[in-house]
Design an enzyme around this catalytic site. Structure first.
Site, PDB file in Angstrom:
ATOM      1  N   LYS A 136      -2.287  -2.644   9.559  1.00 44.73           N
ATOM      2  CA  LYS A 136      -1.456  -2.047   8.501  1.00 44.73           C
ATOM      3  C   LYS A 136      -0.520  -1.015   9.136  1.00 44.73           C
ATOM      4  O   LYS A 136      -0.972  -0.211   9.978  1.00 44.73           O
ATOM      5  CB  LYS A 136      -2.365  -1.383   7.473  1.00 44.73           C
ATOM      6  CG  LYS A 136      -1.666  -0.809   6.262  1.00 44.73           C
ATOM      7  CD  LYS A 136      -2.696  -0.208   5.305  1.00 44.73           C
ATOM      8  CE  LYS A 136      -2.067   0.265   4.012  1.00 44.73           C
ATOM      9  NZ  LYS A 136      -3.086   0.784   3.063  1.00 44.73           N
TER      10      LYS A 136
ATOM     11  N   SER B 152      -2.386  -1.225  -1.440  1.00 45.65           N
ATOM     12  CA  SER B 152      -1.217  -1.141  -0.593  1.00 45.65           C
ATOM     13  C   SER B 152      -1.280  -1.992   0.666  1.00 45.65           C
ATOM     14  O   SER B 152      -0.254  -2.248   1.292  1.00 45.65           O
ATOM     15  CB  SER B 152      -0.995   0.312  -0.179  1.00 45.65           C
ATOM     16  OG  SER B 152      -2.088   0.787   0.591  1.00 45.65           O
TER      17      SER B 152
ATOM     18  N   SER C 153      -6.886  -0.009  -2.063  1.00 41.02           N
ATOM     19  CA  SER C 153      -5.819  -0.635  -1.270  1.00 41.02           C
ATOM     20  C   SER C 153      -6.271  -1.723  -0.309  1.00 41.02           C
ATOM     21  O   SER C 153      -5.449  -2.486   0.189  1.00 41.02           O
ATOM     22  CB  SER C 153      -5.056   0.438  -0.479  1.00 41.02           C
ATOM     23  OG  SER C 153      -4.207   1.158  -1.334  1.00 41.02           O
TER      24      SER C 153
END
Lengths: 69, 473
Positions: free
Chosen positions: B82, B157, B181
């Site tokens: 990420k 996210s 997330s």
């Protein structure tokens, strides 16, 4: 700022808080999205009042512990 | 033997076994993953930065290490990171243009540990700007899209990770979870995501969102792979002040064991009512599958989620704004339209509101700890709805119109507030072919039991292998 801002929160209040208290520069286009977010945020945070906080010290960030099974 | 050209037919553990046995080279595997990224990333926007040359060099080094006799538990496993965690030599954008010119000088601790175990970093994956959102829409780098239906969001996210895993671009990923997330994109894209106990995995080298609730965890295609990645990631790190010193157990040892003697709580109120009917159907079938594992299912009367949501909001908003305050004051115009008011509004909270939330948090943890005396794990849906169309802001649940933020996060954020581990894993598909996700929640530091239960459920549910149409076309 007041602990419980007036409802509904007006754009004028947001402008005033931003200028006088938070000292946050805002363009005109930023005011309504911020007002709307703040109004929702204050409503949700108000629900903390429903929790029993009597005698509770605020949690620090490093003390999540194991629970017995 | 696995094929390097189709990671969808493989798992991280089986690829690592083949690379260790020199049946497959890490370079071949990496080439296969990069080819899939080349083919699909323009449509899906799973990656912000692809590190092709660096990945191939890293894979060659893994092959050399294996040839030299070094034992690497995750040899040649291609992973996504990420883009809010540092990888040396490339920017950490956190999905924002404001950080595009940055260059990390060292790996985040979780990246370092997975590389030390033999993983190959393919690139930096897409996310909602500053990880402050749940759709992975991103005006700066392009909207990340759900591979099962390109008109829908992948969740966020950590959306890019979930998309990369669902399409065979990667076999593992490092995600972050502050309100859901990791788990939400796992549910909406049909993969596995583990939100660890707060403090179980080092957050060093990550862009913070909320210091007292941020966690870092693995995202994978199977529960066993999540166990293997966690084994490498977990453990004390003096560079993260919240990182626990508790010993790391063997997360793999109990995979394959049934759940006889394990009590699983079902919190109907708040978590199961109301649900999208197809999610509700998949959950009923999943509860039956859990019974088949030998677990004892017990109904639990769950307290209201409203104070939990309020406390989480106050802590998240105050800490996120404190973490990014100079940027908010100086460069707000460069933030996306949905993230800017979130970051600005935290500056309006008082210390009294923040401390009240942390007080309430301690009480809520005590309350959940008492509830957990009646069961060992909790089962819930991860999301009450399947992936909505891009641009959706609310959804119908029962007879109520619910803002998407409440529909998506109310079932996941309670366990960020309490610091508990929670595993999201696939449990069905809608008639339209959209994945449905189940969530299992454990006591703090009970990841071993959580993974055992996840693997037992996965085997009992035995979902047929499906591949997103975008991969087949």
């Amino acid at each position: 700022m007041p602990a419980e801002p007036p409802e509904p929160l007006s754009e004028a209040t947001v402008r005033s808080l931003a200028r006088e208290v938070v000292r946050l520069p805002l363009t005109e286009a930023m005011v309504e999205p911020l007002r709307s977010t703040l109004e929702g945020l204050f409503k949700e945070i108000a629900a903390i009042g429903d929790a029993d906080r009597e005698g509770s010290e605020p949690l620090s960030q490093v003390n999540i512990e194991e629970w017995p099974s | 033997m696995n094929s390097a050209n189709d990671l969808l037919a493989s798992t991280a553990s089986s690829i690592a076994a083949d690379v260790r046995a020199r049946k497959l080279s890490a370079v071949e595997v990496t080439r296969g993953a990069l080819a899939r990224i080349d083919a699909l990333n323009p449509q899906l926007r799973a990656f912000i930065t692809v590190m092709a040359d660096q990945a191939l060099a890293e894979a060659a080094a893994v092959d050399q290490a294996v040839a030299a006799g070094r034992v690497l538990p995750l040899a040649g496993v291609p992973i996504a990171v990420k883009d809010s965690f540092d990888v040396a030599g490339v920017p950490t954008t956190a999905g924002s243009k404001i950080l595009a010119g940055s260059k990390a000088t060292a790996d985040a601790e979780s990246v370092k540990r997975l590389r030390d175990a033999g993983c190959v970093v393919l690139g930096k994956s897409s996310l909602h700007e500053f990880a402050y959102g749940f759709t992975s829409r991103n005006p700066h780098y392009g909207d990340c899209r759900n591979p099962w239906d390109l008109s829908r969001v992948p969740g966020g996210s950590s959306g890019g990770n979930a998309v990369a895993l669902a399409t065979g671009m990667a076999l593992g990923a490092i995600g972050g979870d502050t309100g859901g997330s990791i788990r939400l994109p796992a549910a909406l894209c049909g993969i596995v995501g583990l939100k660890v106990t707060y403090g179980r995995v080092s957050r060093h080298g990550g862009v913070p969102l909320s210091w007292s609730i941020d966690t870092v965890g693995p995202m994978t295609r199977t529960v066993a792979d999540a166990a293997h990645l966690l084994q490498a990631m977990a453990g004390h790190d003096s560079k993260d002040p919240a990182c626990s010193r508790l010993p790391v157990p063997d997360y793999v040892a109990d995979l394959g064991r049934d759940l006889k003697g394990v009590r699983i709580g079902i919190p109907h109120r708040g978590f199961f009512e109301p649900l999208d009917p197809e999610v509700g159907g998949a959950m009923q079938e999943s509860l039956e599958a859990l019974r088949q594992t030998g677990a004892q299912l017990v109904d639990v009367d769950w307290p209201s989620l409203e104070p939990v949501v309020g406390a989480h909001r106050a802590i998240l908003f105050a800490e996120a704004s404190a973490a990014h305050e100079p940027m908010i004051r100086a460069r707000a115009a460069e933030l996306s339209d949905d993230v800017r008011p979130l970051l600005q509004s935290g500056l309006f909270l008082t210390s009294g509101q923040y401390l009240a939330a942390q007080q309430a948090r301690r009480k809520i943890i005590e309350q959940y700890r008492r509830l957990w005396r009646g069961f060992d794990l909790l089962v819930t849906p991860t999301s009450p709805i399947p992936a909505p169309e891009i641009g959706t802001t609310s959804t119908k649940l029962g007879d109520r119109d619910v803002p998407l933020v409440r529909a998506f996060l109310d079932l996941t954020l309670p366990f960020n507030l309490t610091g508990q581990p929670a595993l999201a894993l696939p449990c069905g598909f809608t008639r339209a072919g959209l994945p449905v996700g189940l969530q299992l929640v454990g006591r703090p530091f009970a990841e071993r039991l959580l993974l055992q239960a996840g693997a037992a459920f996965e085997a009992a549910r035995a979902l047929p292998g499906r591949v997103p149409a975008v991969v087949r076309n």
